[in-house]
Every structure is written in structure tokens, then in C-alpha cells.
Design a protein around this motif. Sequence first.
Motif, short mmCIF file in Angstrom:
data_model
loop_
_atom_site.label_atom_id
_atom_site.label_comp_id
_atom_site.label_asym_id
_atom_site.label_seq_id
_atom_site.Cartn_x
_atom_site.Cartn_y
_atom_site.Cartn_z
N LEU A 29 -17.77 66.71 -3.33
CA LEU A 29 -16.81 65.69 -3.75
C LEU A 29 -17.48 64.34 -3.58
O LEU A 29 -17.96 64.01 -2.49
N GLU A 30 -17.54 63.59 -4.65
CA GLU A 30 -18.09 62.23 -4.61
C GLU A 30 -16.98 61.28 -5.03
O GLU A 30 -16.32 61.51 -6.05
N THR A 31 -16.76 60.24 -4.25
CA THR A 31 -15.74 59.25 -4.59
C THR A 31 -16.39 57.88 -4.69
O THR A 31 -17.08 57.44 -3.79
N ASN A 32 -16.16 57.24 -5.82
CA ASN A 32 -16.57 55.86 -6.02
C ASN A 32 -15.30 55.01 -5.92
O ASN A 32 -14.31 55.31 -6.59
N ARG A 33 -15.34 53.98 -5.08
CA ARG A 33 -14.13 53.20 -4.82
C ARG A 33 -14.43 51.71 -4.93
O ARG A 33 -15.45 51.24 -4.46
N VAL A 34 -13.52 51.02 -5.58
CA VAL A 34 -13.54 49.56 -5.57
C VAL A 34 -12.16 49.11 -5.09
O VAL A 34 -11.16 49.80 -5.27
N ILE A 49 -15.40 62.75 -8.36
CA ILE A 49 -16.23 63.66 -9.16
C ILE A 49 -16.41 64.95 -8.36
O ILE A 49 -16.88 64.92 -7.22
N TYR A 50 -15.98 66.07 -8.95
CA TYR A 50 -16.06 67.36 -8.28
C TYR A 50 -15.93 68.48 -9.29
O TYR A 50 -15.22 68.35 -10.29
N CYS A 51 -16.61 69.58 -9.07
CA CYS A 51 -16.47 70.80 -9.89
C CYS A 51 -16.48 70.51 -11.38
O CYS A 51 -15.63 70.99 -12.13
N ASP A 52 -17.41 69.73 -11.84
CA ASP A 52 -17.50 69.36 -13.26
C ASP A 52 -16.26 68.64 -13.75
O ASP A 52 -15.93 68.70 -14.94
N SER A 53 -15.53 67.98 -12.86
CA SER A 53 -14.33 67.21 -13.22
C SER A 53 -14.48 65.78 -12.72
O SER A 53 -15.17 65.51 -11.74
N ILE A 54 -13.81 64.88 -13.42
CA ILE A 54 -13.72 63.50 -12.98
C ILE A 54 -12.26 63.11 -13.09
O ILE A 54 -11.62 63.35 -14.12
N ASP A 55 -11.71 62.56 -12.01
CA ASP A 55 -10.36 62.03 -12.10
C ASP A 55 -10.29 60.68 -11.43
O ASP A 55 -11.23 60.24 -10.76
N TYR A 56 -9.19 60.00 -11.67
CA TYR A 56 -9.02 58.63 -11.22
C TYR A 56 -7.68 58.48 -10.52
O TYR A 56 -6.72 59.18 -10.86
N GLU A 57 -7.63 57.55 -9.56
CA GLU A 57 -6.37 57.26 -8.91
C GLU A 57 -6.35 55.80 -8.47
O GLU A 57 -7.39 55.18 -8.27
N VAL A 58 -5.14 55.29 -8.38
CA VAL A 58 -4.92 53.92 -7.93
C VAL A 58 -4.05 54.00 -6.69
O VAL A 58 -3.05 54.73 -6.67
N GLU A 59 -4.43 53.27 -5.65
CA GLU A 59 -3.65 53.23 -4.42
C GLU A 59 -3.39 51.78 -4.06
O GLU A 59 -4.16 50.89 -4.44
N TYR A 60 -2.32 51.56 -3.32
CA TYR A 60 -2.00 50.21 -2.87
C TYR A 60 -1.70 50.27 -1.38
O TYR A 60 -0.93 51.13 -0.93
N GLU A 61 -2.31 49.39 -0.63
CA GLU A 61 -2.12 49.33 0.82
C GLU A 61 -1.46 48.00 1.16
O GLU A 61 -1.93 46.94 0.75
N ALA A 62 -0.36 48.07 1.91
CA ALA A 62 0.36 46.87 2.31
C ALA A 62 0.89 47.05 3.73
O ALA A 62 1.06 48.18 4.20
N SER A 63 1.17 45.96 4.40
CA SER A 63 1.66 46.04 5.78
C SER A 63 3.14 46.42 5.84
O SER A 63 3.60 46.98 6.83
#
Length: 99
Positions: A29-34, A49-63
Motif C-alpha cells: 500500500l502506497e499513499t501519497n498525501r498533500v 495505490i494497491y493491488c493494481d488499483s488507485i483510489d482517492y479520498e479527501v479528509e478534513y481535520e478540525a478541533s
Amino acid sequence: KDKALDMINNGFIPSAFGLNIKVTLKGTLETNRVSTPYEDGKLFFDQSIYCDSIDYEVEYEASDLKQGLKTFKNFLKDHNVPYQVGKHKIDRVYEKLGI
């Protein structure tokens, strides 16, 4: 320190921990994060990137959970992205591997 450096360079070695088990590589499992500040928190954009797949996600961190969720949902709405609770990355890998 030497054992840690060896594992960084060569991978996990069970005997370094006194374990007598066989470890086999099932997948990677490889994760590229900005990230970027956004309103009162921080947005994260991940490419996994994993198992010949690529997926994307968006996360939000707040207090503040309530305000953070509201801000995040508004961000998604403004960009025509549906809100959904995703599976953990490692769970997606296991699922793809059939584990």
C-alpha cells in the motif's frame, strides 16, 4: 537501533522480536498525501495505490467535531463531491486481496 535500521532497509524480521513465525508479503500500500489549511482546520487529499488499483479520498481535520463536519460537508457540496464514510485504507487492501 541496529535492528530498527535493518527493518527499515530490509523489511520486518520476526526473529528481531524473538518471534518464531513466518511472515509473507501479501500486498503493498502506497499513499501519497498533500494537505492544506482550510477555514478552521486542514484538508488532506490522499492517493492510495494497491493491488493494481488507485483510489482517492479527501479528509478534513478540525478541533471541533460538529463545526468541522459542517465545514467539510459544505466543501464537498461546493465541489460536487458526495459525502460518504469510507473504509480504512488497509481494509480496502485486504478486501481487494480477498483476506
